[in-house]
Every structure is written in C-alpha cells, then in structure tokens.
Design an enzyme around this catalytic site. Structure first.
Site, short mmCIF file in Angstrom:
data_model
loop_
_atom_site.label_atom_id
_atom_site.label_comp_id
_atom_site.label_asym_id
_atom_site.label_seq_id
_atom_site.Cartn_x
_atom_site.Cartn_y
_atom_site.Cartn_z
N GLY A 30 -64.54 17.22 -69.88
CA GLY A 30 -64.11 16.33 -68.56
C GLY A 30 -62.82 17.01 -68.07
O GLY A 30 -62.67 16.98 -66.78
N HIS A 31 -61.94 17.47 -68.84
CA HIS A 31 -60.57 18.00 -68.30
C HIS A 31 -61.17 19.37 -67.72
O HIS A 31 -60.60 19.81 -66.44
CB HIS A 31 -59.77 18.60 -69.31
CG HIS A 31 -59.14 17.18 -70.11
ND1 HIS A 31 -59.42 16.79 -71.25
CD2 HIS A 31 -58.36 16.27 -69.48
CE1 HIS A 31 -58.96 15.70 -71.92
NE2 HIS A 31 -58.12 15.40 -70.75
N ASP A 152 -60.53 6.86 -66.57
CA ASP A 152 -59.40 5.70 -66.78
C ASP A 152 -59.09 5.07 -65.32
O ASP A 152 -58.55 5.65 -64.47
CB ASP A 152 -58.49 6.67 -67.03
CG ASP A 152 -58.43 7.21 -68.72
OD1 ASP A 152 -58.33 6.38 -69.43
OD2 ASP A 152 -58.64 8.39 -68.80
N GLN A 155 -56.17 3.38 -64.36
CA GLN A 155 -55.18 4.34 -64.32
C GLN A 155 -55.32 5.14 -62.77
O GLN A 155 -54.35 5.01 -62.18
CB GLN A 155 -55.22 5.33 -65.31
CG GLN A 155 -54.28 6.54 -65.09
CD GLN A 155 -54.31 7.57 -66.31
OE1 GLN A 155 -53.53 7.24 -67.40
NE2 GLN A 155 -55.17 8.74 -66.22
O1 PAF Z 1 -55.00 10.31 -68.56
C1 PAF Z 1 -54.22 10.96 -69.20
O2 PAF Z 1 -54.37 11.83 -70.04
C2 PAF Z 1 -52.70 10.43 -69.15
O3 PAF Z 1 -52.53 8.90 -68.96
C3 PAF Z 1 -51.84 11.26 -68.06
C4 PAF Z 1 -52.49 10.68 -66.76
C5 PAF Z 1 -51.93 12.54 -68.31
C6 PAF Z 1 -50.45 10.70 -68.16
O4 PAF Z 1 -49.83 10.98 -69.40
#
Ligand code: PAF
Length: 282
Positions: A30-31, A152, A155
C-alpha cells in the site's frame, strides 16, 4: 536512495518541489503504491518514516509498533523513492515530547475529525497527534504534493480540510488520494496485519466482505445491518460499521451526495479499519 536523519539536509535543491509520502514505517505494498504514484507524477519523492508518539493513546501499540527500517528501505528503493527521512523524536519535536503532547491535545481540528464519533470517539487524542505531526512534517519537507491512502479515510479527510483551510501555512500543497491496496482475498493492506494470528487472519476477510455487501445494499439501514451481521459472524468485536456522508462523515441526510461505508473492529488484540465508496444513491 538517500537516508536523511538531519532535517537541515531536506533543504537540498535536489529535493525541491518533491512529492511526499509520510509513513510510520513497517511498509507494505500500500505504501509502495503511494510512492509509485508520487514517482509517476514526476520530481523527487521523499518518504518519511516516523513512529509518531503523539498519535498513540496510552493503551495503544506505540512500543510494539513494528520497526523494520532495512526492509522498508529495500521497498522504497524499488518503488522509486529519492530519499527517506528518518527523524528522531527530538528533530520532529524540538521543544520536547511533553510540550508536543500538550500542543497535540490543544490542536484546533476541523469538524470532520471531531464530530463523526468514528475514529475520533474510538481513539481520543489520536487526530490531534496526526494533525500535529503531519503539519510539522510538511513544514520540514516543504512538498508540492503529499500522498495519502484512502484506507485511513477519516485521517485523509482531516488532512484535506486542514490544508485547504490554511493556505497561508501550507501554500500550494496538494493532497493526493490513493486507493486502498488489498491482498488477493480483499483484506486491506495494513502494517498491523502482521499482528494477526493465522485464524484471525482468516477472519479478517470479513471486513472487506462486509463492505462488498454494503455496496450491494439498497438502503443505508440494509447496508449497516449487512455489515454488522457479517462482522459479528466472523467474531469481530465491532467498534462501528456505518454508512456516512463521504465528505462530512456525518450520518447521511442527503441521499444524492456520495456516501462511504466505514468499519472498525478488533480481532483479538488487533484493531483493523476499512472503508469503501458507495456508488449507489439511496
Ligand atoms: O497514516 C500514517 O501512517 C500516519 O498516521 C501518518 C500520516 C504518517 C502520521 O504519523
């Protein structure tokens, strides 16, 4: 790929106008997809790895959060990152962790991070820590674009609102949404999946199955009922399984507006979240 610990090195002209992918490490595909998206948009790509203490609650997994820098660097090199920024707690929070915790508790957050009673209710204090660290990382890295996964989702909405509300601070920065990447059976990729036992891993597929049923349902009530039944049957301790307005994350009042199904629950000690867009108007 360069490994940068000292924030002063981020001022290098070779990193100017970069695409930025903030992470907490323990990277997965995903990253990788976020980095590939940033690389394909052109320019240098900076990834940060920082396990941010201010976004973890006192009973959460900060201490045991997986730290896998060597593997992470291999994934990042392959995905096309130019540099990885691995700051110390002191570099991110020069006034100390106690001051940072106080600042994070006092953060003024947009309604999407405080009103829905979703992650904001399940993880009190979490979004203050996220907003604080993301704003701080933006100030250090000065990216042109920043990439966040839809997994997320609350977020992501918080960061979109935070950036669009403060152009004096964040300038022309654009937030790029990237689709959730899933395993073959539908489980959304997450650094926390590695905590799951074999039987929990089997049960975890219930989250994406529940979302699929929600997508096929005719009404909000049917979608929510289908999610609850599916999750309960799989033994998920449900925190929420709801359909909300995709922008405000409040209960749906206008069925013509885009909606989002969102789930959070625990399997054993592991907390999982997932969500999806609902295409149908109801
Ligand atoms: O989604 C994440 O991995 C974290 O919440 C982030 C955005 C890197 C902030 O620490």
């Amino acid at each position: 790929m360069r490994i940068i610990e000292d924030p002063a090195e981020l001022a290098s002209p070779t990193l100017r106008d970069c695409g930025f992918v903030p992470t907490m490490g323990a990277l997965h595909d995903g990253h990788g997809a976020l980095v590939r998206a940033a690389a394909s948009d052109g320019g240098p790509v900076v990834v940060s790895i920082f396990v941010n203490p201010t976004q973890f609650g006192p009973r959460e997994d900060y201490a045991r959060y997986p730290r896998t820098l060597e593997e992470d660097c291999r994934l990042l090199t392959k995905a096309g990152a130019t540099a990885v920024f691995v700051p110390s707690v002191e570099a991110v929070y020069p006034r100390g962790l106690e001051a940072a915790r106080a600042e994070s508790a006092a953060m003024l957050l947009p309604p999407v991070a405080t009103e829905p009673r979703l992650e904001d209710a399940s993880r009190p204090g979490h979004f203050g820590g996220v907003a604080l660290v993301v704003a701080r990382l933006f100030e250090l890295v000065l990216p042109q674009r920043a990439y966040f996964g839809e997994k997320d989702y609350q977020q992501l909405r918080l960061i979109e609102e935070m950036v669009s509300a403060d152009s004096a601070r964040f300038g022309e920065l654009s937030i790029v949404r990237c689709e959730t990447v899933r395993q073959d059976d539908g489980l959304a990729m997450s650094s926390r999946n590695r905590y799951l036992t074999q039987s929990e891993r089997g049960a975890a597929v219930a989250l994406s199955r529940a979302l699929r049923l929600a997508r096929g349902a005719q009404t909000v009530a049917h979608a929510e009922q289908a999610m609850l039944t599916t999750l309960e049957r799989a033994g998920v301790q449900i925190e929420y399984a709801v359909v909300r307005d995709a922008e405000t994350l409040l209960p749906v009042v206008d069925s013509e507006r885009p909606a989002r199904a969102l789930i959070a629950g625990k399997l054993g000690e592991t907390r999982l979240i997932d969500n999806c867009a609902l295409e149908r108007h109801r």
